[in-house]
Scaffold this motif. Structure first.
Motif, PDB file in Angstrom:
ATOM      1  N   ARG A  76      30.349  40.140  21.594  1.00  0.00           N
ATOM      2  CA  ARG A  76      29.661  39.663  22.797  1.00  0.00           C
ATOM      3  C   ARG A  76      30.397  38.523  23.486  1.00  0.00           C
ATOM      4  O   ARG A  76      30.396  38.441  24.711  1.00  0.00           O
ATOM      5  CB  ARG A  76      28.242  39.235  22.451  1.00  0.00           C
ATOM      6  N   LEU A  77      31.026  37.668  22.713  1.00  0.00           N
ATOM      7  CA  LEU A  77      31.774  36.563  23.300  1.00  0.00           C
ATOM      8  C   LEU A  77      32.931  37.091  24.148  1.00  0.00           C
ATOM      9  O   LEU A  77      33.128  36.658  25.285  1.00  0.00           O
ATOM     10  CB  LEU A  77      32.296  35.626  22.210  1.00  0.00           C
ATOM     11  N   PHE A  78      33.680  38.042  23.617  1.00  0.00           N
ATOM     12  CA  PHE A  78      34.795  38.627  24.363  1.00  0.00           C
ATOM     13  C   PHE A  78      34.305  39.333  25.610  1.00  0.00           C
ATOM     14  O   PHE A  78      34.896  39.197  26.686  1.00  0.00           O
ATOM     15  CB  PHE A  78      35.579  39.582  23.467  1.00  0.00           C
ATOM     16  N   MET A  79      33.223  40.092  25.493  1.00  0.00           N
ATOM     17  CA  MET A  79      32.676  40.794  26.660  1.00  0.00           C
ATOM     18  C   MET A  79      32.203  39.800  27.719  1.00  0.00           C
ATOM     19  O   MET A  79      32.392  40.027  28.917  1.00  0.00           O
ATOM     20  CB  MET A  79      31.519  41.715  26.244  1.00  0.00           C
ATOM     21  N   GLY A  80      31.618  38.686  27.285  1.00  0.00           N
ATOM     22  CA  GLY A  80      31.197  37.653  28.234  1.00  0.00           C
ATOM     23  C   GLY A  80      32.376  37.030  28.951  1.00  0.00           C
ATOM     24  O   GLY A  80      32.332  36.789  30.162  1.00  0.00           O
ATOM     25  N   ILE A  81      33.439  36.774  28.219  1.00  0.00           N
ATOM     26  CA  ILE A  81      34.637  36.192  28.830  1.00  0.00           C
ATOM     27  C   ILE A  81      35.260  37.178  29.809  1.00  0.00           C
ATOM     28  O   ILE A  81      35.663  36.803  30.914  1.00  0.00           O
ATOM     29  CB  ILE A  81      35.645  35.775  27.738  1.00  0.00           C
ATOM     30  N   MET A  82      35.355  38.428  29.419  1.00  0.00           N
ATOM     31  CA  MET A  82      35.931  39.442  30.325  1.00  0.00           C
ATOM     32  C   MET A  82      35.076  39.626  31.570  1.00  0.00           C
ATOM     33  O   MET A  82      35.582  39.758  32.673  1.00  0.00           O
ATOM     34  CB  MET A  82      36.106  40.771  29.598  1.00  0.00           C
ATOM     35  N   GLY A  83      33.757  39.621  31.401  1.00  0.00           N
ATOM     36  CA  GLY A  83      32.865  39.734  32.544  1.00  0.00           C
ATOM     37  C   GLY A  83      32.961  38.540  33.470  1.00  0.00           C
ATOM     38  O   GLY A  83      32.971  38.692  34.696  1.00  0.00           O
ATOM     39  N   ARG A  84      33.098  37.370  32.902  1.00  0.00           N
ATOM     40  CA  ARG A  84      33.233  36.161  33.719  1.00  0.00           C
ATOM     41  C   ARG A  84      34.554  36.196  34.471  1.00  0.00           C
ATOM     42  O   ARG A  84      34.620  35.850  35.639  1.00  0.00           O
ATOM     43  CB  ARG A  84      33.175  34.913  32.847  1.00  0.00           C
ATOM     44  N   ASP A  85      35.628  36.639  33.806  1.00  0.00           N
ATOM     45  CA  ASP A  85      36.931  36.739  34.457  1.00  0.00           C
ATOM     46  C   ASP A  85      36.891  37.720  35.620  1.00  0.00           C
ATOM     47  O   ASP A  85      37.444  37.462  36.681  1.00  0.00           O
ATOM     48  CB  ASP A  85      38.008  37.168  33.464  1.00  0.00           C
ATOM     49  N   GLU A  86      36.235  38.854  35.410  1.00  0.00           N
ATOM     50  CA  GLU A  86      36.178  39.868  36.469  1.00  0.00           C
ATOM     51  C   GLU A  86      35.342  39.389  37.642  1.00  0.00           C
ATOM     52  O   GLU A  86      35.673  39.663  38.777  1.00  0.00           O
ATOM     53  CB  GLU A  86      35.622  41.190  35.915  1.00  0.00           C
ATOM     54  N   LEU A  87      34.270  38.661  37.383  1.00  0.00           N
ATOM     55  CA  LEU A  87      33.433  38.173  38.474  1.00  0.00           C
ATOM     56  C   LEU A  87      34.126  37.064  39.253  1.00  0.00           C
ATOM     57  O   LEU A  87      33.949  36.938  40.451  1.00  0.00           O
ATOM     58  CB  LEU A  87      32.100  37.657  37.929  1.00  0.00           C
ATOM     59  N   SER A  88      34.931  36.249  38.587  1.00  0.00           N
ATOM     60  CA  SER A  88      35.597  35.146  39.283  1.00  0.00           C
ATOM     61  C   SER A  88      36.721  35.642  40.171  1.00  0.00           C
ATOM     62  O   SER A  88      37.129  34.941  41.087  1.00  0.00           O
ATOM     63  CB  SER A  88      36.134  34.121  38.269  1.00  0.00           C
ATOM     64  N   GLU A  89      37.245  36.858  39.930  1.00  0.00           N
ATOM     65  CA  GLU A  89      38.311  37.391  40.760  1.00  0.00           C
ATOM     66  C   GLU A  89      37.788  37.997  42.058  1.00  0.00           C
ATOM     67  O   GLU A  89      38.544  38.230  42.973  1.00  0.00           O
ATOM     68  CB  GLU A  89      39.099  38.448  39.988  1.00  0.00           C
ATOM     69  N   CYS A  90      36.483  38.260  42.143  1.00  0.00           N
ATOM     70  CA  CYS A  90      35.918  38.865  43.347  1.00  0.00           C
ATOM     71  C   CYS A  90      35.808  37.897  44.487  1.00  0.00           C
ATOM     72  O   CYS A  90      35.702  36.804  44.519  1.00  0.00           O
ATOM     73  CB  CYS A  90      34.545  39.451  43.056  1.00  0.00           C
TER      74      CYS A  90
END
Length: 90
Positions: A76-90
């Motif tokens: 879950r930690l990795f998925m949260g980090i990846m999701g945060r990274d993807e949202l910040s690029e938008c």
């Protein structure tokens, strides 16, 4: 760990240098104006760099395994980090 670090660095440096010095020819921008071609080339280089970092995140997660995607949804930690990274690029 050093092996993975050096391989990832060599991969990124090689890829970005090839795009920097041959990008106008690779992207078929030789007939465009220099300003327009350089803007497109630099945008492509930046996007390639970002994708290299995402690739590096997955490879650094499990450096000794061939299948780096195994168990990715259970962390879950990795998925949260990846999701945060993807949202910040938008």
């Amino acid at each position: 760990m050093w092996r993975n670090l050096l391989m990832q660095a060599a991969y990124q440096v090689t890829t970005l240098l090839v795009l920097n010095f041959g990008g106008r020819r690779i992207l078929y921008l030789t007939n465009d104006t220099k300003l327009h071609a350089d803007k497109e080339k630099n945008t492509f280089i930046f996007n390639t760099f970002v994708l290299c970092q995402v690739f590096n995140e997955f490879n650094a997660r499990k450096p000794d395994e061939l299948n780096v995607f195994r168990g990715v949804t259970r962390n879950r930690l990795f998925m949260g980090i990846m999701g945060r990274d993807e949202l910040s690029e938008c």
